[in-house]
Structures are given as C-alpha cells and as structure tokens.
Design an enzyme around this catalytic site. Structure first.
Site, PDB file in Angstrom:
ATOM      1  N   TYR A  49       0.860  -1.199   0.000  1.00 18.95           N
ATOM      2  CA  TYR A  49       0.000   0.000   0.000  1.00 18.95           C
ATOM      3  C   TYR A  49       0.887   1.235   0.000  1.00 18.95           C
ATOM      4  O   TYR A  49       1.825   1.313   0.775  1.00 18.95           O
ATOM      5  CB  TYR A  49      -0.912   0.012   1.235  1.00 18.95           C
ATOM      6  CG  TYR A  49      -2.369   0.050   0.828  1.00 18.95           C
ATOM      7  CD1 TYR A  49      -2.940   1.224   0.353  1.00 18.95           C
ATOM      8  CD2 TYR A  49      -3.148  -1.091   0.868  1.00 18.95           C
ATOM      9  CE1 TYR A  49      -4.262   1.245  -0.068  1.00 18.95           C
ATOM     10  CE2 TYR A  49      -4.466  -1.070   0.452  1.00 18.95           C
ATOM     11  CZ  TYR A  49      -5.017   0.104  -0.009  1.00 18.95           C
ATOM     12  OH  TYR A  49      -6.315   0.130  -0.438  1.00 18.95           O
ATOM     13  N   GLU A  51      -0.319   4.939  -0.508  1.00 17.50           N
ATOM     14  CA  GLU A  51      -1.049   6.192  -0.774  1.00 17.50           C
ATOM     15  C   GLU A  51      -0.089   7.375  -0.719  1.00 17.50           C
ATOM     16  O   GLU A  51       0.759   7.458   0.167  1.00 17.50           O
ATOM     17  CB  GLU A  51      -2.159   6.375   0.259  1.00 17.50           C
ATOM     18  CG  GLU A  51      -3.348   5.478  -0.015  1.00 17.50           C
ATOM     19  CD  GLU A  51      -4.502   5.700   0.953  1.00 17.50           C
ATOM     20  OE1 GLU A  51      -4.368   6.564   1.839  1.00 17.50           O
ATOM     21  OE2 GLU A  51      -5.516   5.001   0.808  1.00 17.50           O
ATOM     22  N   ASP A 195      -6.872  12.988 -25.274  1.00 16.16           N
ATOM     23  CA  ASP A 195      -6.987  11.607 -24.787  1.00 16.16           C
ATOM     24  C   ASP A 195      -6.413  10.714 -25.878  1.00 16.16           C
ATOM     25  O   ASP A 195      -7.064  10.446 -26.884  1.00 16.16           O
ATOM     26  CB  ASP A 195      -8.459  11.280 -24.510  1.00 16.16           C
ATOM     27  CG  ASP A 195      -8.646   9.850 -24.004  1.00 16.16           C
ATOM     28  OD1 ASP A 195      -7.692   9.047 -24.104  1.00 16.16           O
ATOM     29  OD2 ASP A 195      -9.755   9.547 -23.519  1.00 16.16           O
ATOM     30  N   THR A 221      -4.534   5.534 -21.701  1.00 15.68           N
ATOM     31  CA  THR A 221      -4.396   4.215 -21.106  1.00 15.68           C
ATOM     32  C   THR A 221      -3.005   3.705 -21.470  1.00 15.68           C
ATOM     33  O   THR A 221      -2.346   4.245 -22.358  1.00 15.68           O
ATOM     34  CB  THR A 221      -5.452   3.228 -21.649  1.00 15.68           C
ATOM     35  OG1 THR A 221      -5.351   3.191 -23.077  1.00 15.68           O
ATOM     36  CG2 THR A 221      -6.860   3.648 -21.251  1.00 15.68           C
ATOM     37  N   LYS A 224      -3.178  -0.215 -24.709  1.00 18.48           N
ATOM     38  CA  LYS A 224      -3.638  -0.404 -26.095  1.00 18.48           C
ATOM     39  C   LYS A 224      -2.394  -0.446 -26.996  1.00 18.48           C
ATOM     40  O   LYS A 224      -1.606  -1.363 -26.855  1.00 18.48           O
ATOM     41  CB  LYS A 224      -4.629   0.695 -26.458  1.00 18.48           C
ATOM     42  CG  LYS A 224      -5.891   0.625 -25.557  1.00 18.48           C
ATOM     43  CD  LYS A 224      -6.937   1.637 -25.939  1.00 18.48           C
ATOM     44  CE  LYS A 224      -8.218   1.410 -25.187  1.00 18.48           C
ATOM     45  NZ  LYS A 224      -8.435   2.256 -24.038  1.00 18.48           N
ATOM     46  N   ARG A 230      -2.858  -3.090 -17.911  1.00 20.55           N
ATOM     47  CA  ARG A 230      -4.080  -2.294 -17.780  1.00 20.55           C
ATOM     48  C   ARG A 230      -3.796  -1.167 -16.804  1.00 20.55           C
ATOM     49  O   ARG A 230      -3.529  -1.401 -15.627  1.00 20.55           O
ATOM     50  CB  ARG A 230      -5.227  -3.144 -17.224  1.00 20.55           C
ATOM     51  CG  ARG A 230      -5.497  -4.416 -17.982  1.00 20.55           C
ATOM     52  CD  ARG A 230      -5.733  -4.134 -19.437  1.00 20.55           C
ATOM     53  NE  ARG A 230      -7.015  -3.528 -19.629  1.00 20.55           N
ATOM     54  CZ  ARG A 230      -8.062  -4.125 -20.211  1.00 20.55           C
ATOM     55  NH1 ARG A 230      -7.939  -5.358 -20.667  1.00 20.55           N
ATOM     56  NH2 ARG A 230      -9.203  -3.507 -20.346  1.00 20.55           N
TER      57      ARG A 230
HETATM   58  C1  LIG Z   1     -10.139   7.189 -25.877  1.00 22.17           C
HETATM   59  C2  LIG Z   1     -10.377   6.377 -24.651  1.00 22.17           C
HETATM   60  N1  LIG Z   1     -10.350   6.983 -23.454  1.00 22.17           N
HETATM   61  C3  LIG Z   1     -10.570   6.296 -22.321  1.00 22.17           C
HETATM   62  C4  LIG Z   1     -10.815   4.940 -22.336  1.00 22.17           C
HETATM   63  C5  LIG Z   1     -11.136   4.235 -21.063  1.00 22.17           C
HETATM   64  O1  LIG Z   1     -10.174   3.358 -20.674  1.00 22.17           O
HETATM   65  P1  LIG Z   1     -10.505   2.184 -19.625  1.00 22.17           P
HETATM   66  O2  LIG Z   1     -11.314   1.188 -20.362  1.00 22.17           O
HETATM   67  O3  LIG Z   1      -9.135   1.722 -19.248  1.00 22.17           O
HETATM   68  O4  LIG Z   1     -11.237   2.818 -18.481  1.00 22.17           O
HETATM   69  C6  LIG Z   1     -10.837   4.271 -23.566  1.00 22.17           C
HETATM   70  C7  LIG Z   1     -11.104   2.816 -23.596  1.00 22.17           C
HETATM   71  O5  LIG Z   1     -11.494   2.226 -24.535  1.00 22.17           O
HETATM   72  C8  LIG Z   1     -10.630   5.012 -24.753  1.00 22.17           C
HETATM   73  O6  LIG Z   1     -10.682   4.423 -25.946  1.00 22.17           O
END
Ligand SMILES: Cc1ncc(COP(=O)(O)O)c(C=O)c1O
Length: 405
Positions: A49, A51, A195, A221, A224, A230
C-alpha cells in the site's frame, strides 16, 4: 502453484491463453504484452500500500516502491516529452474523471467528440457521470467525409465556451489535428485535453504526431497500442502538476496499484527502444495495407481509410449488421468488435459497423504483405456468415497462418 491451489482458475487461464493464441486478435484496444510486462504485473508489488507520491507517503516501507514509481514517472516524461507525469490512474476512465475534478465544478461546460462519432463515454456522453454531472456539448464528424470539421468545432467552442475541450477518442481512424484544437482552446481560454488512449504507442513510436506542446493535459491508457499493463497516465505541463496529482489522490483514488506501476515502467522502457519505433510504424503500415485490400473488395470504410491502427467498416452495403458479422468473424478466428458508425440508423447494441485494429497482429509478427489474406478472409466470412462449415474452414486457415509465426 496456481494449478495446485485453484485448478479451476488455472485451467481457465490456460484456456484463455490457448484461445488468444488461435485468434487473429484485432480488437483495436487490445494487444499482447511482453513476458517482462506480465512478470512485473504478477509481482509481489501487489502486496504493498502506498497512498501518496514518491517521498510523500502515508504508509511506511516505501523504500523500493518510491524508486519504482519515480522510474515510471521519469520514463513517461522522457518518452512523451512532457513536464509532469502521474502514473497512478487505475484505468483510462478514472484518468479522465480526474481531469474533470482538476478543472471543473459540477455543471460546468465540457466539450468532447460524441460517442457514436468516435469519442469516448468519458468525454461527456449522456450515460456517463461526465455527461450527467457536467454540461456537455459534443462535436461530430462530417457526414460527407467521416472526419471532424475543425471549423464546426471552433463555432461550437465559441458559442458554448467550454472550460475543457477533449480531443481524441475510441473509433477515430484519422490523424488528430492537435495544433488546430490547441488554437481553438486558446481562443476561449479552455484547457485542451488530448486523450491518446488508442494512439499512445503510435505517438511514442513516432507514427502519429504528438500532442505534447499543444495540449496542456494528455491522458492515456497504457494497455492499447502502448502495449503495457491495464492502467493509465496523465501527462501535463508543470503548472498543472499539483492540481492533477491532487485530483488523482486524494481526490479520486486511494492506494495506487504498485504492481501495475512497475509494469507501466517496463512498458515505457520497451517503448523507448528502436524496435518499438519499427513496431509502431508497422502497425500503421499494416492498417493502411488492410484498408486498401478491404476497399478493393468493396468494403465501405468510414473516412475512406486510415492513418493509424484503426479501421471502422460500415457494413450497410454488404447487407449485414455489425453484430452478426462480428460473431461470424469470431467463429472464423478473427476477433474484433461490432461498432456504431457515424450517423448510424441502427441501435448501439445492434449497430451497422465493425471496428478493428492492427496493434495486436503486428505484435504477433504479421506484416503488410499478409494483409490482403486477412481482407480475403473477412470478405469470405461476410459472404458466408451463416455457413458454419465455411466459417470453420476459414478458422482452420487462420490457425495455420498463426502456427507459422
Ligand atoms: C479514448 C479512450 N479513453 C478512455 C478509455 C477508457 O479506458 P478504460 O477502459 O481503461 O477505463 C478508452 C477505452 O477504450 C478510450 O478508448
């Protein structure tokens, strides 16, 4: 040994490993992590842990964890060329939520691409907390091009004056124009959030322009195209470091998942190697070759093709909906997902399209010269989607190819 303690779960994990090895895994958000990433994910760091942040923790025993997290932070900053990195978000959706907490009050206006046009739930879509607790305005793609029209984005931004603008999404086959989004955000003094969940690996490998220097905040993320565990990261300019860190912890989360942090650090190390650049460029070359081969076979691709790892196919002209097509393809060992296409007349649970990506098959070792074969299989599956024998024959051909890799 897992197989002694829990043979049921051990057998299921083994079955999933076998299933994955037999499939052309083309779900655009998936990949195959390295053995090194897998090892870090399954390490004793899961026992800890921690935090807080390196040097400022609420629990003792952080001598090692601090070094792990600092390495992940330093590698993220170096790889993406940013001032600050927070590597603690538990996944992509919580990373985006942290951005809302950092910059918005409930009811404030946020702008993002609408989900059916390729955006993500967390960019303000109505069923998401981000669409329920904030005033979301959404931009679309143009019907004639399938691509975002930056003049329309600008008009909407000037009219609605969002505090935060999201660019990026989950089903965008074309290059995102970060400088154009940045210019619009500057005009209305909004924070631009890129994003890059889908394209982070392409950005890291130099196969897609980087939002660094354009977007004040970048969320992604790590699992991918980036090919890590993850997890997620928020990258930002120095002036936003404190507000982002506070939003993640204590604003939204408790203890970070230190085993994931270590695996992110490993993935970032791998992504800094020359071979990763080659991988990223091959991902795009494969997608372009596959798109060309699909077009030759009469498939209708949203935006007419791809610039990245992702292809969105509108199956309307093939007289089959996305869901039965995806199910038939799965039977034929080609794994992808059914997906809405822009201006889809069908319901989200039974839409007109399928979405596929080339990151996983590139990691597996496939090259552009093999893409016509995959297009051929997809074409044959669509034509014979209700013929189980024909689908099983294609499944065997797919397995044979994968067996040669
Ligand atoms: C552009 C985008 N943002 C955020 C996410 C969310 O990610 P997670 O599924 O890890 O919560 C995704 C997932 O597909 C995504 O494609």
């Amino acid at each position: 040994m897992l197989s002694n303690v829990d043979p049921e779960i051990a057998a299921l994990i083994q079955a999933e490993a076998t299933r994955q090895s037999r499939k052309l895994r083309m779900i655009a958000s998936e990949n195959d992590v390295s053995a090194a990433v897998l090892e870090a994910t399954g390490s004793v760091l899961t026992n800890k842990y921690s935090e807080g942040y390196p040097g400022k923790r609420y629990y003792e025993g952080q001598q090692i964890i601090d070094q792990v997290e600092q390495l992940a932070i330093d590698r993220a900053r170096a790889l993406f060329g940013v001032d600050h990195a927070n590597v603690q978000p538990l996944s992509g959706a919580p990373a985006n939520l942290a951005v809302y907490l950092a910059f918005l009050q409930p009811g404030d206006t946020v702008m993002g691409m609408s989900l059916p046009m390729g955006g993500h739930l967390t960019h303000g879509w109505s069923v998401s907390a981000t669409g329920k607790w904030f005033r979301a305005v959404q931009y679309d793609v143009r019907k004639d091009t399938g691509v975002v029209d930056m003049d329309e984005v600008r008009s909407l931004a000037l009219a609605e004056r969002p505090k935060v603008i999201f660019c990026g999404g989950t089903a965008i086959p074309r290059t995102i124009d970060f400088p154009a989004f940045a210019a619009i955000a500057r005009e209305i003094d909004a924070v631009l959030v890129a994003d890059i969940a889908h394209i982070a690996g392409l950005v890291a490998g130099g196969a897609h322009p980087s939002p660094a220097g354009h977007a004040q905040v970048i969320t992604t993320t790590t699992h991918k195209t980036l090919r890590g565990p993850r997890g997620a990261m928020i990258l930002c300019d120095a002036e936003y470091a404190k507000v982002i860190d506070r939003a993640v912890f204590p604003g939204l989360q408790g203890g970070p998942h230190d085993h994931t942090t270590a695996a992110i650090a490993v993935a970032l190390h791998e992504a800094a190697q020359p071979e990763f650049r080659e991988y990223a460029h091959t991902v795009v070359a494969n997608a372009k070759a596959l798109a060309d081969a699909l077009l030759e076979r009469g498939f209708d691709l949203v935006s007419g093709g791809t610039d990245n790892h992702l292809i969105l196919i509108d199956l309307t002209s093939k007289a089959i909906a996305g869901k039965p097509a995806a199910q038939a393809l799965d039977r034929a060992n080609i794994e992808l997902n059914y997906n809405a296409v822009p201006f889809d007349p069908r319901k989200p649970f039974d839409p007109s399209g399928i979405r596929l990506g080339t990151a996983g098959i590139t990691t597996r070792g496939l090259k552009p010269e093999q893409m016509p074969l995959i297009a051929d299989w997809i074409d044959r599956v669509i034509a014979a989607h209700d013929n189980d024998q024909a689908l099983d024959r294609i499944a065997a051909e797919v397995e044979e190819l994968l067996g040669t890799l």
